[in-house]
Design an enzyme around this catalytic site. Structure first.
Site, PDB file in Angstrom:
ATOM      1  N   ALA A  60       0.825  -1.210   0.000  1.00  0.00           N
ATOM      2  CA  ALA A  60       0.000   0.000   0.000  1.00  0.00           C
ATOM      3  C   ALA A  60       0.857   1.256   0.000  1.00  0.00           C
ATOM      4  CB  ALA A  60      -0.944  -0.007   1.202  1.00  0.00           C
ATOM      5  N   ASN A  87       5.758  -6.576   6.054  1.00  0.00           N
ATOM      6  CA  ASN A  87       5.212  -7.898   5.771  1.00  0.00           C
ATOM      7  C   ASN A  87       5.138  -8.184   4.281  1.00  0.00           C
ATOM      8  OD1 ASN A  87       4.720  -8.876   8.383  1.00  0.00           O
ATOM      9  ND2 ASN A  87       2.792  -7.768   8.509  1.00  0.00           N
ATOM     10  N   GLY A  92       3.581 -14.015   0.171  1.00  0.00           N
ATOM     11  CA  GLY A  92       3.755 -15.000  -0.888  1.00  0.00           C
ATOM     12  C   GLY A  92       3.747 -14.457  -2.296  1.00  0.00           C
ATOM     13  N   GLY A  93       3.485 -13.153  -2.457  1.00  0.00           N
ATOM     14  CA  GLY A  93       3.554 -12.551  -3.786  1.00  0.00           C
ATOM     15  C   GLY A  93       2.410 -12.928  -4.705  1.00  0.00           C
ATOM     16  N   ARG A 339     -10.021 -19.283   4.048  1.00  0.00           N
ATOM     17  CA  ARG A 339      -9.017 -19.465   5.100  1.00  0.00           C
ATOM     18  C   ARG A 339      -9.627 -19.684   6.476  1.00  0.00           C
ATOM     19  NH1 ARG A 339      -4.349 -15.021   3.431  1.00  0.00           N
ATOM     20  NH2 ARG A 339      -3.416 -16.292   1.774  1.00  0.00           N
ATOM     21  N   GLU A 478      -3.699  -2.861   4.899  1.00  0.00           N
ATOM     22  CA  GLU A 478      -4.114  -3.544   6.120  1.00  0.00           C
ATOM     23  C   GLU A 478      -4.381  -2.592   7.274  1.00  0.00           C
ATOM     24  OE1 GLU A 478      -2.709  -7.399   8.848  1.00  0.00           O
ATOM     25  OE2 GLU A 478      -1.366  -6.568   7.324  1.00  0.00           O
TER      26      GLU A 478
END
Length: 519
Positions: A60, A87, A92-93, A339, A478
């Site tokens: 971001a 982070n 994981g990209g 998840r 986030e």
């Protein structure tokens, strides 16, 4: 009734916090006199001034900085840690994109509405729908924007849990560093000032209540809170908060979810703490969904942090394998559920004393062919190899007969194209017919904070009482709350960070500049 009895416990605590901050600022010596001007009639004198100040250097933050620079603003990025990226670098990209060129190439028909529906389902309907639409609408164009800055994707589309179809692109590095490094390189080339070890202490507001800058500790050594020299940085157009979540702040996360105690590891870097969120709340920002904290269902108890198992399970075990209870040798959930559903299911695997009984996920060599962390996982024995199912069962003390029967049932389901046991999507399901086999023990780790401050579609932070924007304060990624509701779908953090970061950067850069004075 006494006046103090009219003050709610939460309000009383906030007042105590404000008083404590005032005491702290008063003890800063020479700096305190200058800081005191911020709340008086005299405008403060800043040590440095830019148009747009971005706090945080992840997806971001870097997206906001570059977008603001493209709009012609002078930009500075600060980060409290010694290394940029937060982070995002160890992410994981993977980026969820609705309507990508790779989807079209593979004949996958997707739409923004389908992605919105998938995220609403995963979020249990708690999502901020307008912000959700903003993110999903921006994924395809933002994907191309990243490519223009040098980001490279693997040449295939992946199907992550909770998504109704394959829409996930992943960097060739299988890491967020494949996005962060090109963005940081571009930022430096375009003259964006990058400052590490610079920690936000408080906001500076003018008499009208507009955020016009920040007070920072320059030369800060995390986590030594008293280190660094106090300085003032002014922002003519605004401050963009891209400070991430607080999953490594054990005390604060337990205030939201008491069961997320020290027994649970986190995939996040040590700097994922709550102080920036608290500073926003102290000037009236509205916190939303702070108790919605996600556990990553692909992690392993046999290593610290994100590790090697997370990427292996994401790209190999979940889409091309199965997960079983070691006591029964049988599946117990849909491996491609969202998840939250997967993490909740895994967390039920406990013995009579409440201790974890770690499930085992496994696939074969064909299923693991694209898993880049396989070699490292084997080296550190996080992943174990077996030539036969009998050997795999012996490694993890699984009943061999039951395990073989489960594999046979799974292969029948693949041939039939339907998982009658748990309703798993079967578009890319793979039969498990021959070894060698690769297994990994699983247990969730604290991964992502769905909660943060509430923003509008202009990325402006909204006030707790008035629900109006706090002038001069923006937020993205986030650090914000509401977009994902109760559960974030995999690969939507990159999507959210890049899209909302660019949105904040563009809008902040287009806002009216105010005149500030430099010391």
């Amino acid at each position: 009734m006494k006046q103090k009895d009219l003050i709610s416990p939460g309000r009383r605590q906030l007042l105590k916090g404000g008083a404590a901050m005032a005491v702290s600022v008063a003890g800063l010596g020479a700096m305190s006199a200058q800081a005191a001007e911020c709340s008086g009639d005299k405008p403060p004198h800043f040590d440095e001034i830019v148009d747009v100040l971005v706090i945080g250097s992840g997806f971001a933050g870097m997206s906001a900085a570059l977008q603001a620079k493209e709009a012609g603003a002078s930009v500075m990025v600060i980060d409290k840690m010694p290394v940029f990226g937060g982070n995002s670098t160890i992410n994981g990209g993977a980026m969820a994109v609705a309507g990508s060129k790779l989807q079209a190439k593979e004949g996958i028909k997707d739409s923004v509405d389908t992605m919105v529906a998938d995220m609403l389902k995963a979020g249990r309907g708690m999502n901020d729908v307008e912000m959700l639409k903003l993110v999903c609408n921006g994924t395809a164009e933002s994907c191309q924007w990243l490519e223009a800055y040098g980001v490279e994707w693997k040449p295939f589309v992946q199907h992550f849990g909770g998504h109704s179809l394959p829409r996930v692109l992943q960097t060739v590095q299988s890491s967020g560093a494949g996005i962060i490094r090109p963005l940081i390189k571009a930022a430096k080339q375009h003259g964006i000032e990058m400052r590490n070890q610079t920690k936000l202490e408080s906001f500076v507001k003018d008499p009208a209540g507009r955020v016009i800058g920040v007070q920072v500790r320059d030369g800060y050594y995390f986590p030594q809170e008293r280190t660094g020299k106090m300085r003032l940085i002014g922002a003519r157009k605004g401050v963009i908060m891209a400070t991430g979540g607080f999953s490594r702040d054990l005390e604060y996360r337990q205030m939201q979810q008491p069961e997320l105690n020290g027994d649970l590891d986190s995939t996040n870097h040590p700097g994922a703490t709550s102080e920036a969120l608290k500073q926003m709340m102290l000037i009236g920002a509205n916190p939303i969904h702070l108790d919605q904290i996600q556990l990553g269902p692909w992690a392993s108890p046999d290593e610290k942090g994100f590790g090697t198992a997370s990427q292996f399970n994401t790209i190999a075990t979940y889409p091309s394998g199965i997960v079983v209870d070691v006591r029964t040798g049988e599946r117990f959930f849909n491996e491609l559920a969202d998840r939250k559903a997967r993490a909740d299911a895994i967390m039920t695997r406990r013995d009579d004393q409440g201790n974890p009984v770690y499930p085992v996920g496994f696939t074969n060599a064909k299923g693991a062919a694209q898993a880049q962390t396989l070699e490292w996982g084997l080296k550190y024995k996080v992943i174990q190899k077996a030539d036969t199912l009998e050997e795999l069962a012996a490694l993890y003390q699984i009943p061999a007969k039951a395990l073989k029967a489960q594999v046979a049932r799974w292969n029948d389901a693949v041939k039939a194209g339907e998982d009658k046991e748990f309703g798993r999507p079967m578009q890319k399901a793979m039969a498990l017919e021959e070894g060698p086999w690769y297994g990994v023990r699983m247990w969730p780790k604290v991964h992502y904070c769905m909660g943060g401050v509430k923003v509008n579609t202009q990325s402006q932070v909204l006030h707790l009482v008035s629900n109006e924007p706090i002038d001069g304060l923006y937020a993205a990624g986030e650090a914000t709350g509401g977009i994902h509701g109760a559960s974030r779908l995999g690969a939507c953090a990159v999507a959210e960070g890049v899209v909302t970061g660019r949105n904040a950067g563009r809008i902040c850069a287009a806002s009216a500049a105010i005149e500030l004075k430099q010391a």
